[in-house]
Scaffold this motif. Structure first.
Motif, short mmCIF file in Angstrom:
data_model
loop_
_atom_site.label_atom_id
_atom_site.label_comp_id
_atom_site.label_asym_id
_atom_site.label_seq_id
_atom_site.Cartn_x
_atom_site.Cartn_y
_atom_site.Cartn_z
N GLY A 130 -14.83 83.31 9.22
CA GLY A 130 -15.81 84.22 9.99
C GLY A 130 -17.15 84.28 9.21
O GLY A 130 -17.35 83.46 8.14
N ILE A 131 -18.14 85.19 9.75
CA ILE A 131 -19.58 85.09 9.02
C ILE A 131 -20.03 86.51 9.36
O ILE A 131 -19.66 87.18 10.34
N SER A 132 -20.61 87.05 8.24
CA SER A 132 -21.53 88.30 8.31
C SER A 132 -23.02 87.79 8.35
O SER A 132 -23.17 87.26 7.14
N LEU A 133 -23.84 88.01 9.04
CA LEU A 133 -25.22 87.80 9.02
C LEU A 133 -26.13 89.03 8.61
O LEU A 133 -25.98 90.16 9.47
N TYR A 134 -26.82 88.84 7.77
CA TYR A 134 -27.51 90.06 7.36
C TYR A 134 -29.17 89.96 7.59
O TYR A 134 -29.69 89.15 7.39
N GLY A 135 -29.65 90.98 8.26
CA GLY A 135 -31.31 90.97 8.19
C GLY A 135 -32.07 91.94 7.36
O GLY A 135 -31.64 92.07 6.27
N ARG A 136 -33.23 92.18 7.88
CA ARG A 136 -34.34 92.64 7.05
C ARG A 136 -33.63 94.10 6.53
O ARG A 136 -33.99 94.49 5.17
N ASN A 137 -33.13 94.86 7.07
CA ASN A 137 -32.58 96.20 6.70
C ASN A 137 -31.10 96.05 6.33
O ASN A 137 -30.48 97.28 6.38
N ALA A 138 -30.35 95.09 5.94
CA ALA A 138 -29.23 95.17 5.36
C ALA A 138 -28.92 94.05 4.22
O ALA A 138 -29.59 93.09 4.27
N GLY A 139 -27.89 94.27 3.69
CA GLY A 139 -27.49 93.40 2.49
C GLY A 139 -28.50 93.28 1.25
O GLY A 139 -28.92 94.41 0.94
N ARG A 140 -28.46 92.23 0.83
CA ARG A 140 -29.15 92.11 -0.70
C ARG A 140 -30.70 91.50 -0.48
O ARG A 140 -31.39 92.05 -1.48
N TYR A 141 -30.88 90.76 0.16
CA TYR A 141 -32.32 90.22 0.46
C TYR A 141 -32.97 90.80 1.63
O TYR A 141 -32.40 90.96 2.93
N PRO A 142 -34.22 91.37 1.30
CA PRO A 142 -35.09 91.80 2.69
C PRO A 142 -35.55 90.60 3.70
O PRO A 142 -36.84 90.58 3.76
N ILE A 143 -34.68 90.10 4.18
CA ILE A 143 -35.27 89.02 5.23
C ILE A 143 -34.36 88.86 6.55
O ILE A 143 -33.08 89.41 6.35
N ASP A 144 -34.87 88.53 7.44
CA ASP A 144 -33.81 88.24 8.85
C ASP A 144 -33.76 86.82 8.40
O ASP A 144 -33.95 85.98 7.42
N LEU A 145 -33.22 85.99 9.49
CA LEU A 145 -33.14 84.75 9.63
C LEU A 145 -34.53 84.04 9.61
O LEU A 145 -35.39 84.41 10.52
N LEU A 146 -34.76 83.29 8.52
CA LEU A 146 -36.07 82.72 8.34
C LEU A 146 -36.08 81.22 8.72
O LEU A 146 -35.18 80.25 8.50
N VAL A 147 -36.99 80.78 9.53
CA VAL A 147 -37.61 79.32 9.69
C VAL A 147 -38.72 79.11 9.00
O VAL A 147 -39.89 79.72 9.48
N ARG A 148 -38.93 78.34 7.95
CA ARG A 148 -39.91 78.25 7.00
C ARG A 148 -40.59 77.09 7.49
O ARG A 148 -39.89 75.85 6.98
N CYS A 149 -41.93 76.84 7.80
CA CYS A 149 -42.36 75.53 8.15
C CYS A 149 -43.63 75.37 7.39
O CYS A 149 -44.49 76.19 7.09
N ARG A 150 -43.77 74.10 6.76
CA ARG A 150 -44.88 73.64 6.09
C ARG A 150 -45.73 72.66 6.68
O ARG A 150 -45.02 71.66 7.26
#
Length: 922
Positions: free
Chosen positions: A902-922
């Motif tokens: 299974g999986i737990s997904l952490y957003g901006r206000n949860a977990g260790r890192y202050p991020i939602d799911l990020l798609v980073r484009c260059r």
């Protein structure tokens, strides 16, 4: 709950060591091992019938099984493992002859619960009442050295309300539960010898001597390899004698947890009736209380100096032996595991400890607060007299252990309330009326009695959770509160209400004096609605200890508890001794829980986490808390660093050092740090180290900040455009069990399945060319609990919890297992438009202090919702061939697929890192 049986003990005789290293003779026979046994639960043999008579006589045919002594017949290691009240009958055939003739022969029992009768060769040799005291019977006249002797022991345990039982619910003590031995002594022998030490080296030895006949004896003492000797000559009368002698130790080496020096040697009593040699030891130390530097309150002192007591509550429970440790090594390791945490003190809870474990406390160095076992019925005359008899046995047996600094006569008013069936687990002020004035006066009497019996130690009347002291040497209290603000306010209130003349924490019109203020139970397990189940301790623990050290009046604490037990999961260690992971080293390199227990400590006067704007300025006050004179008068260095993690890379935002004067005991302002928060979303960490003149680390501490602003997550100023997708914004999912937590900032998928997201990339006006695309997210495995499958069950925890009721921990709504050695692995793969672009192993489903955001954004302080949980930073890059297609399409389908873990997904206000799911484009 099924309890696994330990591996077989690697000796024919369990616990082969002499059980009393503080008073040891050489001519003895260990009677641990296999005994014939029968358990009578119906009472038929208790009517005085023929069967009972035959058992007393050792009729072998009436014993239908075998038991391994010295383990309670309830425990797995006994080989019986039956949790039934009744009468246990033990039989053993023994042939033994003392080395010297003529000798007196004694049959000795470490402890038998509760009523014990003993026959040797069909002759009744004695009875004993009480489950915790050591006792013996002389069997010289009935012992036959030329042939086998039949020993029969009858142990009755019906859990009567008047019995001093303590907290046996985890695993009952029934029957013989401490070692049994035969011992030879000369005709005149030392019954007891107690040492009273002074830090100037003056040692008083009080001896109890049993003399066969009147005459002259010489007591010779030899310690420290013969470098300390003394001799006294006395005239004795026939029978019992008490004598006192005093000697001096030059340049005394004092006992303390840091330097547990023991003077080991022997006492040699010689006369016309033979020579009795007892091997023993003593430690030179003084326990007291004192005022310092004009204060109107006292601190606890060790050897004349203040000592800050970093302690834990020890239930002394073993999963296979219950309250009997399988081996001496395991008792030694218990003390080691405490010291490894930086603790200097342990409260043995509602029971006296086994002598060999106390020996290891002496040898390795840890202070011990030893409780008297409580009864659970009304405090009537039967209960009182039984209690008083056992309390005296405990104090007399354990007098010589330098580690013991305090006796606790009662705990939480247990056994002190009259007709108190309505009393709850930790009571409340509204229940004090059950604690009758006449009982309060009996408690005062027992406090004063203990002081008269042993004036060398601190005595506490009642270790209270109901603010109901009567008269005591230490003003302690219990609390179980979760949440930083409630905890801070509670401690502040206690401190403010502590002063001479205050009636707070006392009952019956009694008032505080200047006794030291100390916590004697604390934690968050009972501070959670319905109990905390099994959850992270690390976050709460750090800010709680920080708050303790903020107050000059407070001189110690007792954390509940050392190990998990069968229905409480709030230990530093699991019940089997495996580690829990607190995670502090990820905040300050090298930091462990021991940094929170140092006598010299830096208090960070701030919440565990604060929400601040990007670029905000913040002043943080640091306090000095010192309970050691090691660095007094010196200049020490405070080294500090403000840092944060930027998608796996540590960034130092600011840092500095300053020299500080380290003078005097207690708590005082040290300095203020002026901080400026990073110009980006971040979990910022202020790490502080105190360095000595040689650059060595004295202590470490930290606090955190959730830094927020308008800048989009994941942008790094290098032509990167980051799209932030809330983790609960999936289009579809296929998990058998799926739910959201932390107000939608976390989503969980149990078992095999996938989360599917629709991603819209920047249009050509925003970003004409997309060369590279990265997917970044925080994820952990998902350990399914019973409540995730069947639903949570809220349970009110009453006094039955103290008697072993099941916690049903996996149904508890607050349960989220703290990170430990047991891993629950999963694997996640990342798919873009049905093309697998990467995968990651999710090593565990962790929860500890590193889950800063999962703690900071808990909706309610006394309910836990997946508190402290966090994941791992996962990254996957879209390959070039697919990036070209996405540059044309400007949209794609993102799938996160997992296996059974299974999986737990952490957003901006949860977990260790202050991020939602990020798609980073260059």
């Amino acid at each position: 709950m099924k309890i696994p049986v330990a591996a077989p003990i690697g000796t024919d005789i369990p616990r082969p060591e002499y059980p009393r290293p503080d008073f040891e003779r050489k001519d003895w026979l260990n009677l641990n091992g296999r005994w014939s046994f029968t358990l009578e639960t119906c009472g038929a043999l208790e009517q005085g019938g023929a069967g009972s008579k035959r058992l007393q006589g050792g009729d072998a045919g009436l014993f239908d099984s075998e038991i391994t002594v010295p383990f309670s017949w309830v425990s797995p290691l006994s080989g019986i493992a039956r949790d039934e009240k009744g009468v246990g009958w033990y039989r053993r055939s023994v042939r033994w002859e003392p080395a010297e003739k003529p000798s007196r022969i004694f049959l000795r029992f470490g402890a038998v619960d509760y009523l014990c009768d003993v026959w040797v060769n069909g002759k009744h040799v004695g009875s004993h009442q009480g489950g915790y005291g050591t006792f013996e019977f002389e069997v010289t006249t009935v012992w036959n050295t030329e042939q086998d002797n039949i020993l029969v022991v009858r142990a009755e345990d019906y859990d009567h309300n008047y019995q001093a039982r303590g907290k046996q619910g985890y695993g009952e003590i029934r029957g013989i539960w401490q070692p049994v031995l035969l011992e030879a002594r000369p005709q005149t022998y030392l019954e007891q010898a107690t040492f009273t030490t002074s830090i100037d080296g003056r040692i008083e030895v009080k001896s109890k001597i049993q003399a066969q006949e009147a005459g002259t004896v010489t007591l010779g003492l030899s310690f420290a390899g013969g470098s300390i000797t003394h001799q006294a000559e006395w005239e004795l009368q026939e029978g019992a004698n008490e004598r006192i002698t005093v000697f001096q130790v030059d340049d005394p080496q004092l006992w303390s947890p840091e330097t547990p020096h023991l003077y080991e040697g022997e006492l040699r009593l010689a006369g016309s009736a033979g020579e009795d040699v007892v091997h023993t030891y003593f430690g030179i130390r003084e326990i007291g209380t004192a005022k310092f530097d004009g204060r109107d309150y006292r601190w606890i002192t060790l050897n004349g100096k203040p000592v800050y007591l970093n302690g834990t509550l020890d239930q002394s429970y073993h999963q296979t032996g219950f309250f009997t440790y399988p081996t001496d090594t395991e008792m030694r390791d218990e003390i080691y595991l405490m010291k490894r945490l930086g603790l200097n003190f342990v409260r043995i809870h509602i029971k006296p400890e086994e002598p060999r474990k106390l020996y290891w406390a002496d040898k390795l160095g840890i202070l011990v607060m030893e409780d008297m076992p409580c009864f659970w019925g009304n405090p009537d005359e039967t209960a009182r007299s039984a209690y008083e008899r056992e309390a005296l046995e405990v104090i007399e047996r354990d007098w010589n252990h330098p580690s013991i600094f305090s006796w606790v006569m009662f705990n939480e008013t247990w056994g002190l309330r009259t007709d108190s069936e309505a009393a709850g687990l930790t009571g409340g002020e509204g229940q004090q009326h059950y604690y009758l004035p006449e009982t309060q006066e009996w408690v005062r009497e027992k406090y004063r009695w203990a002081k008269s019996v042993d004036p060398t130690r601190i005595v506490e009347d009642n270790s209270p959770c109901n603010y109901d002291h009567v008269e005591t040497d230490i003003n302690t209290w219990h609390f179980y509160i979760n949440g930083y603000e409630p905890l801070r306010n509670h401690i502040e209130e206690i401190v403010q209400k502590t002063y001479p003349g205050s009636e707070h924490n006392y009952i019956g019109g009694n008032q505080q004096g200047d006794a030291p203020l100390m916590n004697s139970e604390c934690g968050n397990v009972w501070g959670i609605d319905g109990g905390a189940g099994d959850s992270d301790l690390a976050w709460h623990y750090r800010y709680m200890l920080n708050e303790f050290r903020r107050h000059d009046k407070l001189c110690g604490f007792v954390f509940t508890e050392f190990r998990d037990v069968t229905n409480e999961f709030n230990g530093y260690y699991r019940l089997d001794g495996t580690d829990k992971k607190f995670g502090y080293k990820d905040f300050v390199p090298g930091m462990t829980i021991a940094d929170l227990h140092t006598p010299d400590f830096i208090v960070i006067d701030a919440p565990p986490c604060q929400t601040l704007d990007q670029g905000a300025e913040k002043t943080i006050s640091l306090l000095r808390s010192s309970y050691s004179d090691q660095y007094h008068g010196q200049k020490l260095t405070v080294a500090w660093e403000l840092s944060y993690d930027r998608l796996g890379t540590k960034v130092v935002a600011d840092q500095g050092t300053l020299e500080v004067a380290w003078d005097g005991y207690g708590v005082a302002p040290l300095t203020e740090l002026q901080l400026r928060m990073p110009e980006t979303d971040a979990v910022a960490i202020l790490g502080v180290r105190l360095l000595n003149a040689g650059g060595g680390v004295v202590t470490r501490n930290f606090t955190t900040f959730d830094v927020r602003g308008a800048e989009e997550q994941g942008n790094d100023g290098a032509g990167v455009r980051a799209l932030s997708i809330p983790v609960n914004a999936f289009r579809e999912q296929s998990f058998a069990y799926m739910w959201e937590a932390l107000l939608g900032s976390k989503v969980n998928g149990g078992g095999e399945g996938r989360f599917v997201y629709d991603v819209q990339l920047p249009d050509r006006e925003e970003q004409p060319l997309i060369r590279d695309i990265d997917i970044v997210f925080e994820a952990g495995a998902k350990r399914l609990l019973a409540r995730n499958i069947e639903g949570a069950r809220h349970r009110t925890h009453g006094i039955d919890f103290m008697h072993g009721a099941s916690a049903d921990v996996e149904y508890n709504p607050s349960t989220y297992y703290m990170t430990d050695e047991e891993l629950h692995e999963s694997r996640v793969s990342v798919w873009v438009d049905d093309v697998k672009i990467g995968e990651a192993v999710l090593a565990d489903d962790p929860a500890d202090s590193r889950g800063v955001l999962s703690w900071h954004y808990q909706p309610v302080h006394n309910l836990l919702e997946e508190a402290g949980s966090y994941g791992y930073l996962c990254q996957a890059q879209v390959p070039g061939r697919l990036a070209a297609e996405l540059d044309r399409k400007r949209s794609f389908r993102l799938e996160l697929r997992t296996e059974e873990g299974g999986i737990s997904l952490y957003g901006r206000n949860a977990g260790r890192y202050p991020i939602d799911l990020l798609v980073r484009c260059r």
